[in-house]
Design a protein around this motif. Sequence first.
Motif, mmCIF file in Angstrom:
data_model
loop_
_atom_site.group_PDB
_atom_site.id
_atom_site.type_symbol
_atom_site.label_atom_id
_atom_site.label_comp_id
_atom_site.label_asym_id
_atom_site.label_seq_id
_atom_site.Cartn_x
_atom_site.Cartn_y
_atom_site.Cartn_z
ATOM 1 N N SER A 55 35.951 44.042 -6.626
ATOM 2 C CA SER A 55 36.831 42.470 -5.826
ATOM 3 C C SER A 55 36.984 41.120 -6.894
ATOM 4 O O SER A 55 36.185 41.097 -7.849
ATOM 5 C CB SER A 55 36.190 42.445 -4.652
ATOM 6 N N ARG A 101 41.269 46.984 -4.084
ATOM 7 C CA ARG A 101 41.889 47.890 -3.611
ATOM 8 C C ARG A 101 42.926 48.031 -4.731
ATOM 9 O O ARG A 101 43.105 48.056 -5.912
ATOM 10 C CB ARG A 101 43.298 47.614 -3.101
ATOM 11 N N PRO A 111 47.346 45.738 -3.329
ATOM 12 C CA PRO A 111 46.204 44.343 -3.418
ATOM 13 C C PRO A 111 46.270 43.472 -1.765
ATOM 14 O O PRO A 111 48.536 43.057 -2.014
ATOM 15 C CB PRO A 111 46.510 43.824 -4.682
#
Length: 214
Positions: free
Chosen positions: A13, A33, A37
């Motif tokens: 992240s 992700r 995103p």
Amino acid sequence: MVSLLRQTRSALSASYVLERDGAPVCTAELPFRLLNPSLQILRGGGVWASLEASAGESIRRTDPDGSWRRSPFAVRDGAGQPIGRLCRRRVGSFFSQYQYMELSLYRAVLQMYEVGLGREGMKYPVYDGARQLALVEKSPVVCNNLDEYWIYSFDEFGEFASLLLSLYVDVLSYRNAGEYAVRKKETRYVWTRKKEVLEKYDPAFRARCEGGMR
């Protein structure tokens, strides 16, 4: 106005902080992700705004004038209401084309151009039509994947728009998702050759912002 968007974490992240005169204005969080995103901007203990990849739209969209848009993101306020949209836009003919970022924010439609000046780094002038609102600068040298963006603007609207655009650029162009870096130093030189794009960069604009002059 002069502010600094500084990435504080780059791994699965990412985290950011926007500082003005050394004091934090807001922070931003980008959870990991693989697809679509979504990034939240936090201020005063709550969500101030968010950027979300628009999964419901096509990756590429052609407009009637022949230009196309891609990588669309929705911009929402703290209550989740839509306040704008971000995308990359390509204009020009096949042999003479260039790209820029487009931000629709409230009633304004802004453009940010990518100007590479080699050792001087990346310059990202932000325009509202023919009028320049802000300038974002990025060094060609990055340590530990932690990117920094200096923002020069005349007012808080220009700063906020530049914040959104800088985060958008970072997610699309400089994101190192999943890479842990320690004692890493990377240098990247980019040179822009397109005359139409080079002309968007005004070397005197930064001094006007630093001096509070328009």
